[in-house]
Scaffold this motif. Structure first.
Motif, PDB file in Angstrom:
ATOM      1  N   ALA A  74    -104.149 -14.608 -27.915  1.00 16.69           N
ATOM      2  CA  ALA A  74    -105.109 -14.106 -26.946  1.00 16.69           C
ATOM      3  C   ALA A  74    -104.814 -14.369 -25.498  1.00 16.69           C
ATOM      4  O   ALA A  74    -104.453 -15.559 -25.242  1.00 16.69           O
ATOM      5  CB  ALA A  74    -106.651 -14.403 -26.946  1.00 16.69           C
ATOM      6  N   PHE A  75    -104.962 -13.665 -24.741  1.00 16.93           N
ATOM      7  CA  PHE A  75    -104.670 -13.691 -23.344  1.00 16.93           C
ATOM      8  C   PHE A  75    -106.017 -13.180 -22.227  1.00 16.93           C
ATOM      9  O   PHE A  75    -106.527 -12.364 -22.968  1.00 16.93           O
ATOM     10  CB  PHE A  75    -103.570 -12.502 -22.744  1.00 16.93           C
ATOM     11  N   VAL A  76    -106.187 -13.678 -21.258  1.00 14.41           N
ATOM     12  CA  VAL A  76    -107.114 -13.088 -20.417  1.00 14.41           C
ATOM     13  C   VAL A  76    -106.335 -12.754 -19.443  1.00 14.41           C
ATOM     14  O   VAL A  76    -105.364 -13.134 -18.561  1.00 14.41           O
ATOM     15  CB  VAL A  76    -107.929 -14.254 -19.900  1.00 14.41           C
ATOM     16  N   VAL A  77    -106.850 -11.578 -18.518  1.00 12.67           N
ATOM     17  CA  VAL A  77    -106.013 -11.007 -17.357  1.00 12.67           C
ATOM     18  C   VAL A  77    -106.943 -10.697 -16.295  1.00 12.67           C
ATOM     19  O   VAL A  77    -108.196 -10.459 -16.473  1.00 12.67           O
ATOM     20  CB  VAL A  77    -105.347  -9.428 -18.011  1.00 12.67           C
ATOM     21  N   ASP A  78    -106.440 -10.935 -15.182  1.00  7.49           N
ATOM     22  CA  ASP A  78    -107.264 -10.667 -13.729  1.00  7.49           C
ATOM     23  C   ASP A  78    -107.487  -9.239 -13.410  1.00  7.49           C
ATOM     24  O   ASP A  78    -108.399  -9.064 -12.773  1.00  7.49           O
ATOM     25  CB  ASP A  78    -106.291 -11.366 -12.743  1.00  7.49           C
ATOM     26  N   ASP A  79    -106.844  -8.216 -13.982  1.00  6.26           N
ATOM     27  CA  ASP A  79    -107.061  -6.979 -13.767  1.00  6.26           C
ATOM     28  C   ASP A  79    -107.054  -6.276 -15.113  1.00  6.26           C
ATOM     29  O   ASP A  79    -106.283  -5.655 -15.720  1.00  6.26           O
ATOM     30  CB  ASP A  79    -105.952  -6.331 -12.719  1.00  6.26           C
ATOM     31  N   GLU A 113    -104.882 -10.106 -28.594  1.00  4.35           N
ATOM     32  CA  GLU A 113    -106.024  -9.889 -27.951  1.00  4.35           C
ATOM     33  C   GLU A 113    -106.025 -10.118 -26.149  1.00  4.35           C
ATOM     34  O   GLU A 113    -105.380 -10.758 -26.015  1.00  4.35           O
ATOM     35  CB  GLU A 113    -107.095 -10.944 -28.265  1.00  4.35           C
ATOM     36  N   VAL A 114    -106.643  -8.895 -25.571  1.00  2.00           N
ATOM     37  CA  VAL A 114    -106.438  -8.889 -24.057  1.00  2.00           C
ATOM     38  C   VAL A 114    -107.955  -9.056 -23.726  1.00  2.00           C
ATOM     39  O   VAL A 114    -108.884  -8.003 -23.964  1.00  2.00           O
ATOM     40  CB  VAL A 114    -105.788  -7.991 -23.374  1.00  2.00           C
ATOM     41  N   MET A 115    -108.384  -9.894 -22.993  1.00  2.00           N
ATOM     42  CA  MET A 115    -109.703 -10.052 -22.596  1.00  2.00           C
ATOM     43  C   MET A 115    -109.881  -9.969 -20.789  1.00  2.00           C
ATOM     44  O   MET A 115    -109.040 -10.433 -20.276  1.00  2.00           O
ATOM     45  CB  MET A 115    -110.283 -11.393 -22.715  1.00  2.00           C
ATOM     46  N   SER A 116    -110.845  -9.402 -20.443  1.00  2.00           N
ATOM     47  CA  SER A 116    -111.160  -9.481 -19.069  1.00  2.00           C
ATOM     48  C   SER A 116    -111.749 -10.983 -18.784  1.00  2.00           C
ATOM     49  O   SER A 116    -112.426 -11.650 -19.863  1.00  2.00           O
ATOM     50  CB  SER A 116    -112.208  -8.469 -18.809  1.00  2.00           C
ATOM     51  N   GLN A 117    -111.922 -11.182 -17.516  1.00  2.00           N
ATOM     52  CA  GLN A 117    -112.559 -12.597 -17.358  1.00  2.00           C
ATOM     53  C   GLN A 117    -114.081 -12.642 -17.669  1.00  2.00           C
ATOM     54  O   GLN A 117    -114.536 -13.275 -18.015  1.00  2.00           O
ATOM     55  CB  GLN A 117    -112.517 -12.658 -15.479  1.00  2.00           C
TER      56      GLN A 117
END
Length: 125
Positions: A74-79, A113-117
């Motif tokens: 999983a990653f969290v992305v700034d935009d 997995e891609v998550m918003s902040q």
């Protein structure tokens, strides 16, 4: 867009047995535990790391889910909105959650997995 590693997920058959294993074998510490109704997740971290090992125990048919291989990173992305648009244009989206999270599949079928902040903050409460 800046993507930051967030966690790696393993679905486990016995949550306590697995948590104890990673605590003993790798000196990980339980950072938080969350009951989502259909599953319980335990998040483990190393002493000097924000990266988490997410252990997921499904209430019910865990063996079937393990056989389906729900392991992912999983990653969290700034935009988040730009990331979602990019992944839509790549036609690699596997699942979208309306609260700011989605899964993509890589060329070999692995889940990411891609998550918003905001989504990360919500599951971190």
């Amino acid at each position: 867009m800046d993507f930051k590693f967030a966690h790696s997920n393993l679905t486990v058959a016995d949550l306590e047995r697995s948590a104890d294993f990673y605590k003993t074998a790798l000196n990980l510490r339980e950072y938080r535990r969350k009951d989502f109704g259909n599953c319980i997740m335990v998040y483990l971290r190393g002493v000097n790391s924000d990266f988490e090992l997410e252990l997921k125990w499904e209430k019910g048919e865990t063996q079937k889910i393990i056989a389906e291989n729900t392991t992912h990173i999983a990653f969290v992305v700034d935009d988040y909105d730009s990331a979602l648009d990019l992944h839509k244009s790549m036609n690699c989206i596997d699942f979208i959650h309306e609260d700011g999270m989605h899964f993509i599949k890589d060329p070999d079928g692995y889940s990411v997995e891609v998550m918003s902040q905001g989504f990360l903050a919500k599951i971190s409460e």
